[in-house]
Design a protein around this motif. Structure first.
Motif, PDB file in Angstrom:
ATOM      1  N   LEU A  43      -1.726   0.172  -7.315  1.00  0.00           N
ATOM      2  CA  LEU A  43      -1.414   1.050  -8.436  1.00  0.00           C
ATOM      3  C   LEU A  43      -0.240   0.464  -9.214  1.00  0.00           C
ATOM      4  CD1 LEU A  43      -1.938   4.553  -6.794  1.00  0.00           C
ATOM      5  CD2 LEU A  43      -3.560   3.138  -8.055  1.00  0.00           C
ATOM      6  N   ARG A  44       0.528   1.288  -9.857  1.00  0.00           N
ATOM      7  CA  ARG A  44       1.555   0.765 -10.771  1.00  0.00           C
ATOM      8  C   ARG A  44       2.692   0.079 -10.037  1.00  0.00           C
ATOM      9  NH1 ARG A  44       5.887   3.569 -14.013  1.00  0.00           N
ATOM     10  NH2 ARG A  44       6.205   2.263 -15.848  1.00  0.00           N
ATOM     11  N   LEU A  45       3.158   0.677  -8.936  1.00  0.00           N
ATOM     12  CA  LEU A  45       4.311   0.128  -8.236  1.00  0.00           C
ATOM     13  C   LEU A  45       4.001  -0.381  -6.839  1.00  0.00           C
ATOM     14  CD1 LEU A  45       7.064   2.776  -9.137  1.00  0.00           C
ATOM     15  CD2 LEU A  45       6.548   0.614 -10.297  1.00  0.00           C
ATOM     16  N   ASP A  46       2.908   0.045  -6.265  1.00  0.00           N
ATOM     17  CA  ASP A  46       2.690  -0.253  -4.855  1.00  0.00           C
ATOM     18  C   ASP A  46       1.205  -0.424  -4.579  1.00  0.00           C
ATOM     19  OD1 ASP A  46       3.183  -0.667  -2.195  1.00  0.00           O
ATOM     20  OD2 ASP A  46       3.736   1.413  -1.733  1.00  0.00           O
ATOM     21  N   ARG A  47       0.918  -0.968  -3.391  1.00  0.00           N
ATOM     22  CA  ARG A  47      -0.439  -1.028  -2.871  1.00  0.00           C
ATOM     23  C   ARG A  47      -0.553  -0.060  -1.700  1.00  0.00           C
ATOM     24  NH1 ARG A  47      -2.863  -6.902  -1.989  1.00  0.00           N
ATOM     25  NH2 ARG A  47      -0.841  -7.405  -1.065  1.00  0.00           N
ATOM     26  N   TYR A  48      -1.779   0.479  -1.528  1.00  0.00           N
ATOM     27  CA  TYR A  48      -2.015   1.483  -0.505  1.00  0.00           C
ATOM     28  C   TYR A  48      -3.262   1.105   0.287  1.00  0.00           C
ATOM     29  CZ  TYR A  48       1.131   4.227  -3.439  1.00  0.00           C
ATOM     30  OH  TYR A  48       2.203   4.652  -4.189  1.00  0.00           O
ATOM     31  N   VAL A  49      -3.182   1.254   1.609  1.00  0.00           N
ATOM     32  CA  VAL A  49      -4.359   1.109   2.461  1.00  0.00           C
ATOM     33  C   VAL A  49      -5.008   2.489   2.550  1.00  0.00           C
ATOM     34  CG1 VAL A  49      -5.247   0.372   4.685  1.00  0.00           C
ATOM     35  CG2 VAL A  49      -3.169  -0.676   3.775  1.00  0.00           C
ATOM     36  N   VAL A  50      -6.245   2.598   2.082  1.00  0.00           N
ATOM     37  CA  VAL A  50      -6.955   3.875   2.100  1.00  0.00           C
ATOM     38  C   VAL A  50      -7.824   3.906   3.351  1.00  0.00           C
ATOM     39  CG1 VAL A  50      -8.380   5.466   0.779  1.00  0.00           C
ATOM     40  CG2 VAL A  50      -6.998   3.755  -0.419  1.00  0.00           C
ATOM     41  N   VAL A  51      -7.562   4.867   4.225  1.00  0.00           N
ATOM     42  CA  VAL A  51      -8.287   4.950   5.496  1.00  0.00           C
ATOM     43  C   VAL A  51      -9.051   6.260   5.574  1.00  0.00           C
ATOM     44  CG1 VAL A  51      -6.647   3.462   6.692  1.00  0.00           C
ATOM     45  CG2 VAL A  51      -6.276   5.935   6.697  1.00  0.00           C
ATOM     46  N   PHE A 108      -3.691   7.817   2.358  1.00  0.00           N
ATOM     47  CA  PHE A 108      -3.140   6.634   1.699  1.00  0.00           C
ATOM     48  C   PHE A 108      -1.908   6.169   2.471  1.00  0.00           C
ATOM     49  CE2 PHE A 108      -5.850   8.339  -1.418  1.00  0.00           C
ATOM     50  CZ  PHE A 108      -6.093   7.382  -2.400  1.00  0.00           C
ATOM     51  N   LEU A 109      -1.946   4.924   2.953  1.00  0.00           N
ATOM     52  CA  LEU A 109      -0.813   4.348   3.677  1.00  0.00           C
ATOM     53  C   LEU A 109      -0.092   3.379   2.748  1.00  0.00           C
ATOM     54  CD1 LEU A 109      -2.607   3.497   7.059  1.00  0.00           C
ATOM     55  CD2 LEU A 109      -1.445   5.616   6.414  1.00  0.00           C
ATOM     56  N   PRO A 110       1.116   3.721   2.283  1.00  0.00           N
ATOM     57  CA  PRO A 110       1.830   2.842   1.327  1.00  0.00           C
ATOM     58  C   PRO A 110       2.381   1.610   2.029  1.00  0.00           C
ATOM     59  CG  PRO A 110       3.205   4.712   1.914  1.00  0.00           C
ATOM     60  CD  PRO A 110       1.871   4.954   2.576  1.00  0.00           C
ATOM     61  N   LEU A 111       2.352   0.493   1.317  1.00  0.00           N
ATOM     62  CA  LEU A 111       2.921  -0.731   1.873  1.00  0.00           C
ATOM     63  C   LEU A 111       4.439  -0.784   1.697  1.00  0.00           C
ATOM     64  CD1 LEU A 111       0.311  -3.474   0.897  1.00  0.00           C
ATOM     65  CD2 LEU A 111       0.556  -2.204   3.029  1.00  0.00           C
ATOM     66  N   ARG A 112       4.967  -0.071   0.714  1.00  0.00           N
ATOM     67  CA  ARG A 112       6.417  -0.013   0.514  1.00  0.00           C
ATOM     68  C   ARG A 112       6.940   1.354   0.949  1.00  0.00           C
ATOM     69  NH1 ARG A 112       8.286  -3.930  -3.210  1.00  0.00           N
ATOM     70  NH2 ARG A 112       6.604  -5.041  -4.277  1.00  0.00           N
ATOM     71  N   ASP A 113       8.148   1.377   1.443  1.00  0.00           N
ATOM     72  CA  ASP A 113       8.814   2.662   1.643  1.00  0.00           C
ATOM     73  C   ASP A 113       9.261   3.155   0.281  1.00  0.00           C
ATOM     74  OD1 ASP A 113       8.570   2.717   4.417  1.00  0.00           O
ATOM     75  OD2 ASP A 113      10.327   1.404   4.644  1.00  0.00           O
ATOM     76  N   PRO A 114       8.833   4.350  -0.123  1.00  0.00           N
ATOM     77  CA  PRO A 114       9.139   4.812  -1.495  1.00  0.00           C
ATOM     78  C   PRO A 114      10.640   4.873  -1.751  1.00  0.00           C
ATOM     79  CG  PRO A 114       8.309   6.605  -0.124  1.00  0.00           C
ATOM     80  CD  PRO A 114       8.107   5.357   0.659  1.00  0.00           C
TER      81      PRO A 114
END
Length: 702
Positions: A66-74, A97-103
């Motif tokens: 997405l705009r700021l981050d990538r997400y693993v959708v499980v 949705f599992l974010p790759l970055r800590d928000p």
């Protein structure tokens, strides 16, 4: 040897530096590790240390940026729908949705994107199987190499999560994860079990019988991921030959299927494809029949203006010929001859679409021969365009027009049988698929005894209501033919003679209509009372009125965000970290009109129904009420006249006709005698950039 089938059980371990995915049923298989926050993949042979198990999942739907981050959708929750040839079929119920970055920071657009996607996945009917390919019909499955991984066998059109599986697939194939390099770094077949193809559409499986003959009856509708979208924001054909709302519907009958067999094994257990044999004393017969539906393959659109009937725009037919050729090249290659049944009206606004379709057919077919067969009740019943002689590939196109509305008006729904009579010979000629399980074959291959050689491609304006009525009629006729050919019915008998089965058949096809319609128009289908009961009822007409009103509201005010969700999930939108897409850049005065109207109506309502004191002065209240009434009438007229400004358009890939309509409406507003001077004088940064999301020119990416 690595398993070629997806894992049906995956444990997720998480830490601040990675996510790890492993299958407890395959302890010797490597663990898939996704590093955080880079999103790089690697395989670990040993146990990954330093992580905490957070959940068990049913599969990885994909990875989305997405705009700021990538997400693993499980996939976190599924529902079992039944078995086909002893193989379990599941529906996606819940995702995470599992974010790759800590928000670190909150971003409004990022939150909007996530909300759109979560709503889309929650409402989208998506199905999958760990052991069989739901994206392909049984006829195409019989032609596939069953030793290949499941995702490689999948039909690209119906591999709904193909875009968000791109990162995993590229890593599997050995492509560099850095898009600017694309270097070969060695393939990783161990990743195959983590790639799970998912189908979007409708699926029903039930055990039933006709006159005491038991069988499994299934109906599967697969929606194409190409040119996916909503009713008024996705019409016609694109330059690549993809038409809107393209669906393939497969009606399946399986005899001697062992529905009571135990659950298919985990990937790598038992048979190669996890299939469990049926009754060893009887042959397992698989019969299926394919139909398709899709938007009229020319450049056309309907432009929302808040009117109940949008403005219809048909662009040059000649310019759409290359796109139509690409479309029918694929259709003929996949299905054979195409019998194109057109159900749009021959009068009124729809006639322009009818004429464009017929002109396109004449341009594609060499030496077209046309024939019009009149009906006593209408000026035109059938209009057929056929090639006089077959000289080229496009001469396998056969156009049949049926005036559905005129023939069935006055609740004379039985007259739809006239179309079946017209198609009788093509239906006899096209056949259906018939396969028999090969006993003892570990791959689950079939012996093919008959193939379907052509397809009926049906459309109305939306490929929804009229289309489903006709498709269910063709499905019933073909089912009767199957049962007669197998000796379960005698010539002259019909599957509909069994009342219990007929009730089941009608309701499954009506459910199909509702699912296809809901995913495209936002509401259930019209005319489903006829599909369910065989009669048009007043209750059904009232339900149709309710659906029509709901469609009007959704198509004008909520379909824009729905279209954005389609574009995000299917990869039709290229995001940018600099976008400020969801900022409303209309002039404040134009934005405020609905609020002014609501405030005036509220004041009028209060002034009418509020009790006044006996000695209260009346004329100021009456004066204020009359003033509010005048303002309300003017603002309502303004909104109605400039409705294009108040439609909730898609913000990510705004259609070009929306941009044109917006510009025309703004030009008209600037010349308005009441507020034109305010708009001209106080318009914020009146430049081409002012149009914001309507001018961003995002390109669709497949």
């Amino acid at each position: 040897m690595a398993s070629t089938l997806p894992y049906r059980d995956i444990n997720v371990h998480a830490s601040s530096s990675y996510y790890a995915f492993s299958s407890p049923s395959s302890p010797n298989a490597p663990t898939l590790v996704i590093d955080r926050p880079s999103g790089d993949f690697r395989l670990s042979e040993g146990k990954v240390l330093g992580a905490k198990r957070v959940s068990s999942i049913a599969g990885i739907l994909g990875i989305i940026r997405l705009r700021l981050d990538r997400y693993v959708v499980v996939i976190t929750k599924t529902q079992t729908m039944g078995r086909l040839r002893g193989q379990m079929v599941h529906r996606v119920v819940a995702t995470e949705f599992l974010p790759l970055r800590d928000p670190q920071v909150r971003d409004p657009d990022e939150d909007t994107y996530l909300s759109l996607l979560k709503t889309f996945l929650k409402n989208g009917p998506m199905y999958f199987s760990y052991t069989m390919d739901l994206t392909n019909s049984f006829q195409r499955q019989a032609e596939k190499d069953l030793a290949e991984p499941l995702w490689k066998r999948a039909d690209d059109r119906f591999f709904w999560n193909r875009f968000i599986q791109t990162d995993l697939i590229e890593y599997r194939l050995g492509a560099s994860q850095r898009s600017s390099l694309r270097q070969s770094v060695g393939s990783h077949p161990e990743v195959d079990p983590f790639i799970l193809p998912v189908m979007f559409g409708m699926l029903r499986i039930t055990n039933t019988s006709v006159k005491g003959n038991p069988f499994t009856f299934a109906l599967i509708t697969r929606r194409s991921r190409h040119r996916g979208g909503t009713r008024y924001f996705s019409r016609g054909i694109d330059d690549k030959g993809n038409v809107s709302n393209f669906n393939e519907t497969e009606q399946i009958v399986i005899f001697n299927d062992d529905a009571s067999a135990g659950m298919a094994g985990y990937a790598g257990d038992g048979f190669q494809n996890g299939r469990i044999p049926g009754n060893p004393g009887k042959e397992v017969h698989i019969l299926s029949y394919i139909q398709t539906r899709g938007s009229v393959p020319v450049y056309w659109a309907e432009i929302n203006t808040l009117k109940y009937t949008p403005k219809l725009q048909v662009r040059g037919v000649d310019s759409a010929v290359p796109a139509a050729k690409r479309h029918f090249d694929e259709q003929i290659k996949t299905y054979g001859d195409n019998y194109m049944v057109n159900l749009v009206n021959q009068k009124g606004r729809e006639v322009r679409v009818k004429e464009a379709y017929e002109e396109m057919t004449r341009l594609l077919v060499s030496t077209p021969a046309e024939n019009t067969m009149p009906s006593p009740s209408t000026e035109q019943q059938f209009h057929v365009v056929e090639p006089a002689e077959k000289h080229q590939e496009y001469d396998r196109l056969h156009y049949v027009y049926f005036d559905f509305h005129n023939e069935t008006k006055g609740l004379r729904w039985h007259r739809a049988q006239l179309l079946l009579d017209q198609l009788h010979q093509p239906l006899l000629k096209q056949q259906y698929f018939h396969g028999v399980d090969m006993p003892g074959d570990k791959l689950g291959r079939m012996e093919v005894r008959n193939r379907q050689t052509s397809v009926v491609r049906t459309n109305c304006m939306d490929c929804l209501d009229r289309t489903n009525v006709v498709q269910s009629m063709l499905g019933r006729w073909t089912l009767t033919r199957m049962l007669i050919d197998l000796g379960f019915l005698r010539t002259g008998e019909n599957a509909s003679d069994d009342a219990a089965f007929e009730h089941l058949f009608r309701n499954i096809w009506a459910d199909n209509a509702d699912v296809v319609s809901r995913s495209y128009s936002g509401t259930g289908a019209l005319k489903t009372d006829f599909t369910r009961t065989g009669n048009r009822t007043r209750a059904g007409m009232l339900q149709d009125l309710n659906n029509s009103c709901s469609r009007y509201l959704q198509n004008n005010f909520t379909d824009g965000p729905r279209q954005d969700a389609f574009d995000l999930f299917l990869g039709a939108y290229q995001r940018s970290s600099s976008d400020t897409t969801y900022v409303d850049r209309r002039p404040v005065l134009i934005q405020s009109m609905p609020y002014i109207l609501a405030g005036c109506l509220f004041f009028i309502f209060i002034s009418i129904f509020t009790r006044r004191l006996p000695n209260a002065t009346v004329w100021p209240l009456r004066l204020m009420t009359m003033l509010c009434l005048g303002v309300a009438i003017w603002t309502a007229r303004f909104i109605w006249t400039h409705g294009t400004l108040y439609v909730n358009w898609p913000k990510l890939n705004t259609p070009p006709w929306a941009t044109e309509g917006y510009q025309d409406a703004m030009s008209s507003v600037r010349h308005d005698p009441v507020i034109g001077s305010f708009i001209r004088g106080h318009e914020r940064g009146r430049s081409e950039a002012r149009l914001g999301y309507l001018e961003e020119g995002k390109k669709r990416k497949e």
